[in-house]
Design a protein around this motif. Structure first.
Motif, PDB file in Angstrom:
ATOM      1  N   CYS A 123       0.862  -1.265  -0.013  1.00 51.37           N
ATOM      2  CA  CYS A 123       0.051   0.088  -0.078  1.00 51.37           C
ATOM      3  C   CYS A 123       0.920   1.215  -0.124  1.00 51.37           C
ATOM      4  O   CYS A 123       0.495   2.102  -0.544  1.00 51.37           O
ATOM      5  CB  CYS A 123      -0.920  -0.057   1.143  1.00 51.37           C
ATOM      6  N   LYS A 124       2.099   1.245   0.975  1.00 46.94           N
ATOM      7  CA  LYS A 124       2.791   2.442   0.773  1.00 46.94           C
ATOM      8  C   LYS A 124       3.458   2.566  -0.787  1.00 46.94           C
ATOM      9  O   LYS A 124       3.777   3.848  -1.102  1.00 46.94           O
ATOM     10  CB  LYS A 124       4.203   2.061   1.706  1.00 46.94           C
ATOM     11  N   HIS A 125       3.476   1.688  -1.545  1.00 47.78           N
ATOM     12  CA  HIS A 125       4.036   1.908  -2.619  1.00 47.78           C
ATOM     13  C   HIS A 125       3.143   1.968  -3.836  1.00 47.78           C
ATOM     14  O   HIS A 125       3.315   2.608  -4.918  1.00 47.78           O
ATOM     15  CB  HIS A 125       4.845   0.814  -3.024  1.00 47.78           C
ATOM     16  N   ASN A 126       1.822   1.600  -3.678  1.00 52.44           N
ATOM     17  CA  ASN A 126       0.788   1.544  -4.739  1.00 52.44           C
ATOM     18  C   ASN A 126      -0.480   2.025  -4.235  1.00 52.44           C
ATOM     19  O   ASN A 126      -1.431   2.246  -5.145  1.00 52.44           O
ATOM     20  CB  ASN A 126       0.597   0.286  -5.291  1.00 52.44           C
ATOM     21  N   GLY A 127      -0.676   2.729  -2.917  1.00 50.16           N
ATOM     22  CA  GLY A 127      -1.981   3.159  -2.634  1.00 50.16           C
ATOM     23  C   GLY A 127      -2.303   4.540  -3.055  1.00 50.16           C
ATOM     24  O   GLY A 127      -1.514   5.587  -2.931  1.00 50.16           O
ATOM     25  N   TYR A 128      -3.639   4.800  -3.442  1.00 47.84           N
ATOM     26  CA  TYR A 128      -4.034   6.167  -3.707  1.00 47.84           C
ATOM     27  C   TYR A 128      -5.571   6.394  -3.322  1.00 47.84           C
ATOM     28  O   TYR A 128      -6.226   5.313  -3.206  1.00 47.84           O
ATOM     29  CB  TYR A 128      -4.312   6.044  -5.298  1.00 47.84           C
ATOM     30  N   GLY A 142      -3.341   1.174  -6.947  1.00 43.81           N
ATOM     31  CA  GLY A 142      -2.331   1.640  -8.107  1.00 43.81           C
ATOM     32  C   GLY A 142      -3.336   2.800  -8.785  1.00 43.81           C
ATOM     33  O   GLY A 142      -4.096   3.523  -7.814  1.00 43.81           O
ATOM     34  N   SER A 143      -3.018   3.268  -9.906  1.00 46.32           N
ATOM     35  CA  SER A 143      -3.999   4.472 -10.319  1.00 46.32           C
ATOM     36  C   SER A 143      -5.439   4.203 -10.352  1.00 46.32           C
ATOM     37  O   SER A 143      -5.750   2.986 -10.683  1.00 46.32           O
ATOM     38  CB  SER A 143      -3.641   4.773 -11.822  1.00 46.32           C
ATOM     39  N   PRO A 144      -6.312   5.183  -9.742  1.00 45.10           N
ATOM     40  CA  PRO A 144      -7.655   4.950 -10.096  1.00 45.10           C
ATOM     41  C   PRO A 144      -8.435   4.704 -11.475  1.00 45.10           C
ATOM     42  O   PRO A 144      -9.142   3.865 -11.228  1.00 45.10           O
ATOM     43  CB  PRO A 144      -8.158   6.422  -9.569  1.00 45.10           C
ATOM     44  N   LYS A 145      -7.530   4.800 -12.318  1.00 49.07           N
ATOM     45  CA  LYS A 145      -8.001   4.381 -13.520  1.00 49.07           C
ATOM     46  C   LYS A 145      -8.294   3.126 -13.848  1.00 49.07           C
ATOM     47  O   LYS A 145      -8.919   2.443 -14.613  1.00 49.07           O
ATOM     48  CB  LYS A 145      -7.189   5.303 -14.668  1.00 49.07           C
ATOM     49  N   LYS A 146      -7.435   2.423 -13.003  1.00 55.33           N
ATOM     50  CA  LYS A 146      -7.356   0.950 -13.080  1.00 55.33           C
ATOM     51  C   LYS A 146      -8.534   0.013 -12.469  1.00 55.33           C
ATOM     52  O   LYS A 146      -8.898  -0.894 -12.546  1.00 55.33           O
ATOM     53  CB  LYS A 146      -6.015  -0.068 -12.687  1.00 55.33           C
ATOM     54  N   GLU A 147      -9.117   1.002 -11.642  1.00 54.87           N
ATOM     55  CA  GLU A 147     -10.381   0.706 -10.821  1.00 54.87           C
ATOM     56  C   GLU A 147     -10.271  -0.631  -9.974  1.00 54.87           C
ATOM     57  O   GLU A 147     -10.982  -1.420  -9.762  1.00 54.87           O
ATOM     58  CB  GLU A 147     -11.517   0.662 -12.057  1.00 54.87           C
ATOM     59  N   LYS A 148      -9.109  -0.900  -9.524  1.00 50.94           N
ATOM     60  CA  LYS A 148      -8.636  -1.753  -8.540  1.00 50.94           C
ATOM     61  C   LYS A 148      -9.055  -1.366  -7.002  1.00 50.94           C
ATOM     62  O   LYS A 148      -8.074  -0.942  -6.447  1.00 50.94           O
ATOM     63  CB  LYS A 148      -7.292  -2.253  -8.709  1.00 50.94           C
ATOM     64  N   VAL A 149     -10.327  -1.646  -6.751  1.00 57.17           N
ATOM     65  CA  VAL A 149     -10.600  -0.870  -5.286  1.00 57.17           C
ATOM     66  C   VAL A 149      -9.947  -1.887  -4.229  1.00 57.17           C
ATOM     67  O   VAL A 149     -10.283  -3.209  -4.278  1.00 57.17           O
ATOM     68  CB  VAL A 149     -12.058  -0.862  -5.379  1.00 57.17           C
ATOM     69  N   LEU A 150      -9.452  -1.150  -3.309  1.00 53.17           N
ATOM     70  CA  LEU A 150      -9.106  -1.928  -1.963  1.00 53.17           C
ATOM     71  C   LEU A 150     -10.021  -1.925  -0.724  1.00 53.17           C
ATOM     72  O   LEU A 150     -10.471  -2.576   0.030  1.00 53.17           O
ATOM     73  CB  LEU A 150      -7.838  -1.490  -1.325  1.00 53.17           C
TER      74      LEU A 150
END
Length: 208
Positions: A123-128, A142-150
């Motif tokens: 999360c420290k490396h990829n969290g948005y 990752g980028s919100p454009k990828k829509e990978k919701v955590l």
């Protein structure tokens, strides 16, 4: 419904024969025991083992179990397998870490859950933190454009937010705000919690 119907039939039969109440109790116990046995057999035939709890497993000192560790962070999670242990060893591990909890997963493995008040390395490396299409404040991998919701936090009052915040701040949120540590994570949540729908509705009701 099956137990209730069966119980009514037994009760009627015993009342007709005017048998003592102790016989009634014995018959009921045998009936329920039979129903439990039938369900266990049916479950095994269908490929489902009889239901057990983690307490049942840990109460059998010599039983061999697979033990897993599930680390749950403020943002992100990590899973690993600790290996085969006896129930006694698993219980000792829990005693050494009183803040952990344990559950039994679908594969009958004992899962130790550890909650950590920090962000995972991933999360420290990829969290948005951004806003999804429905207007919810959301944590993305990752980028919100990828829509990978955590994780989804709360619904934002977009109109109120747009009228209160600078345009640059809104654009920053839409593009995704990178979070690299716990303080930044909490700061972003605190800032935008002022624009949560529930909170703004309460403010409007008080003003009215």
């Amino acid at each position: 419904m099956m137990e209730f119907s069966l119980w009514k039939k037994i009760k009627k039969k015993l009342l007709r024969n005017r048998r003592p109440m102790w016989q009634l109790g014995c018959l009921l116990a045998v009936t329920l025991l039979s129903l439990t046995s039938v369900r266990s057999v049916q479950a095994m035939k269908q490929g489902h083992p009889p239901s057990r709890s983690v307490i049942d497993v840990l109460a059998s000192p010599s039983e061999q179990v697979t033990v897993k560790l599930h680390r749950i962070f403020l943002c992100g999670e990590e899973k690993s397998t600790l290996g085969q242990m006896t129930s006694r060893e698993a219980l000792r591990l829990l005693k050494e870490h009183p803040e952990w909890t344990a559950v039994l997963d679908t594969e009958s493995a004992v899962v130790m859950e550890q909650r950590i008040d920090d962000l995972s390395e991933s999360c420290k490396h990829n969290g948005y933190i951004s806003m999804d299409k429905a207007g919810n404040l959301t944590l993305f991998d990752g980028s919100p454009k990828k829509e990978k919701v955590l994780r989804t936090f709360f619904q934002l009052d977009v109109n109120y937010m747009e009228s209160s915040l600078p345009k640059e701040r809104i654009e920053e949120l839409v593009n995704g705000i990178r979070i690299t540590d716990k303080d930044e994570y909490n700061s972003v949540l605190s800032t935008f919690s002022d624009y949560a729908v529930d909170r703004t509705e309460k403010v409007m009701k008080r003003d009215f």
